[in-house]
Write an enzyme that holds these catalytic residues in place. Structure first.
Site, PDB file in Angstrom:
ATOM      1  N   SER A 152       0.845  -1.196   0.090  1.00  0.00           N
ATOM      2  CA  SER A 152       0.077  -0.104   0.066  1.00  0.00           C
ATOM      3  C   SER A 152       1.042   1.373   0.132  1.00  0.00           C
ATOM      4  O   SER A 152       1.582   1.552  -1.012  1.00  0.00           O
ATOM      5  CB  SER A 152      -1.035  -0.028   1.335  1.00  0.00           C
ATOM      6  OG  SER A 152      -1.957   0.890   1.026  1.00  0.00           O
TER       7      SER A 152
ATOM      8  N   ASP B  31      10.722   5.345 -10.043  1.00  0.00           N
ATOM      9  CA  ASP B  31      10.401   5.760 -11.263  1.00  0.00           C
ATOM     10  C   ASP B  31      11.062   7.188 -11.363  1.00  0.00           C
ATOM     11  O   ASP B  31      11.307   7.468 -12.586  1.00  0.00           O
ATOM     12  CB  ASP B  31       8.783   6.139 -11.148  1.00  0.00           C
ATOM     13  CG  ASP B  31       8.163   4.726 -11.579  1.00  0.00           C
ATOM     14  OD1 ASP B  31       8.744   3.694 -11.792  1.00  0.00           O
ATOM     15  OD2 ASP B  31       6.920   4.854 -11.671  1.00  0.00           O
TER      16      ASP B  31
ATOM     17  N   LYS C  56      -0.852  -3.921  -3.391  1.00  0.00           N
ATOM     18  CA  LYS C  56      -2.264  -3.292  -3.019  1.00  0.00           C
ATOM     19  C   LYS C  56      -2.054  -1.819  -3.528  1.00  0.00           C
ATOM     20  O   LYS C  56      -1.647  -1.035  -2.775  1.00  0.00           O
ATOM     21  CB  LYS C  56      -2.409  -3.197  -1.646  1.00  0.00           C
ATOM     22  CG  LYS C  56      -3.707  -2.516  -1.251  1.00  0.00           C
ATOM     23  CD  LYS C  56      -3.859  -2.822   0.218  1.00  0.00           C
ATOM     24  CE  LYS C  56      -5.193  -2.030   0.681  1.00  0.00           C
ATOM     25  NZ  LYS C  56      -5.483  -0.558   0.276  1.00  0.00           N
TER      26      LYS C  56
END
Length: 418
Positions: free
Chosen positions: A290, A301, A315
């Site tokens: 999460s 990224d 999740k």
């Protein structure tokens, strides 16, 4: 953009008001089904062997409705809602475990470090088949939480089934005050720091900032840090964004997309007053879930850190807690979140830059414990597209040693990776 309070794991929440965008347009078909529901309710009230309570019937029906959606949507009675609010402060009476539902049974995602459950030997993937002799089959998460919690010094017996057991085993655990310290730090070697985030609570970012400043004051200056997110079950979106922002000076952190344009949110990094320009390694595993996955995805990224370990839990859904007038609440999955490169990791997880499969281990490994992943849960949404360190001593944790070696040879490693 003002951060909306979003709930990412059943341990943590903020309050939000009901947005008109969340309300659905009721069709004629829906009214037809409501007539059937009303008919059944009337039959039960008139013909059941005992006089049923209307509130229990209605609450039960709502539970069934939310339970038909996905593993993370649920209905909270007023008592359950109050219990849930306690945990956002990071202090409560209990045993210290993160739980979920798998195959209709209460199952352990991860024990919280240094808690009674952790010390008693409760493991990730354990199936709790009874709580104080009461079967957990088809039990709601919040009911299980309420049974497991209790006053400090009292006992609770968890009957555990574990892969490899020939029969279930009782674990009698003495409850304690679970005061979760979400930030732990150490200096591994001169110039190299270690930061462990166990969850994302209200004070996580401020505690992290203090810890980083303290480490950065030391001599020699920091040459790199390891951020350990293993077995971090998540927490508050706001804190995940702020933690990511602490290590980023620009770029997107995360975006949240629901069914409507009004539900779209995008969070970007800001230039820091106290930049942390040293290299970073982030450790993850199947228990990284999460909000922790948001941080890992944002740093990956934006090429801010090298991610090492195993694919994360997966999740990628957003739960919003919607209070109701009678003191109860809906915990409803309202959106999916996306990493800066627009990756939806729902039921997929974050794939590390360097996985354990890429690392040659000179000594035989024990069979790893079975971890639950988002994709193992019933009705999971599909994507739309323990360590201790002594000062001055080498860490015994294998992955931390790997991370340390990567930091020491950062330039060579990043040229290969990026």
């Amino acid at each position: 953009m003002k951060l909306r309070s979003i709930f990412f794991s059943f341990l943590f929440l903020f309050f939000v008001t009901v947005n008109p965008a969340f309300s659905s347009h009721t069709s004629k078909t829906t009214y037809d089904y409501l007539k059937t529901f009303s008919e059944v309710l009337d039959i039960v009230q008139k013909n059941y062997v005992e006089t049923p309570e209307a509130k229990e019937l209605i609450y039960g029906a709502i539970r069934g409705m939310l339970g038909a959606l996905d593993p993370h949507s649920s209905f909270l009675t007023p008592d359950e809602f109050k219990e849930l609010q306690i945990e956002t402060k990071g202090k409560f009476g209990g045993v210290g475990i993160e739980i979920t539902i798998k195959d209709g049974w209460i199952s352990v995602v991860s024990p919280i470090e240094d808690t009674p459950a952790y010390k008693a030997g409760i493991k990730p993937g354990d199936k709790i088949i009874k709580i104080n002799g009461k079967s957990t089959k088809n039990m709601t998460l919040m009911k299980a939480v309420k049974l497991i919690r209790g006053k400090k010094g009292t006992k609770v017996t968890l009957t555990i089934w574990r892969e490899g057991f020939t029969e279930s085993k009782d674990f009698e655990i003495v409850r304690d005050i679970i005061s979760i310290k979400s930030v732990k730090t150490k200096i591994l070697e001169p110039g190299y720091g270690y930061v462990r985030l166990t969850s994302f609570q209200e004070n996580t970012t401020s505690d992290l900032q203090k810890a980083l400043l303290e480490m950065e004051k030391g001599k020699p200056s920091l040459k790199g840090i390891i951020l350990d997110l293993r077995n971090n079950p998540g927490g508050l979106l706001e804190q995940a964004v702020r933690v990511s922002d602490e290590f980023l000076d620009k770029g997107k952190i995360v975006s949240v997309k629901g069914r409507t344009k009004e539900q779209y949110m995008e969070f970007k990094a800001h230039k820091n007053k106290h930049p942390h320009s040293y290299p970073m390694v982030v450790l993850v595993n199947e228990g990284t879930a999460s909000a922790a996955e948001i941080v890992a995805g944002a740093l990956q990224d934006n090429h801010r850190a090298l991610i090492i370990g195993k694919p994360t839990f997966g999740k990628g859904s957003v739960q919003t807690v919607l209070p109701l007038k009678d003191g109860s609440a809906l915990r409803l999955t309202t959106a999916l979140y996306y990493t800066p490169k627009d990756r939806c990791i729902q039921a997929k997880g974050i794939v590390p830059d360097l996985t354990l499969a890429d690392i040659k281990v000179s000594q035989p490994e024990k069979k790893p414990p079975h971890f639950l992943r988002e994709k193992d849960l019933e009705r999971h949404l599909k994507a739309l597209e323990e360590m201790k360190i002594e000062e001055g001593k080498k860490p015994k944790d294998f992955l931390i040693n790997i991370g340390l070696q990567v930091l020491k040879k950062w330039e060579a490693f990043t040229q290969l990776q990026y």
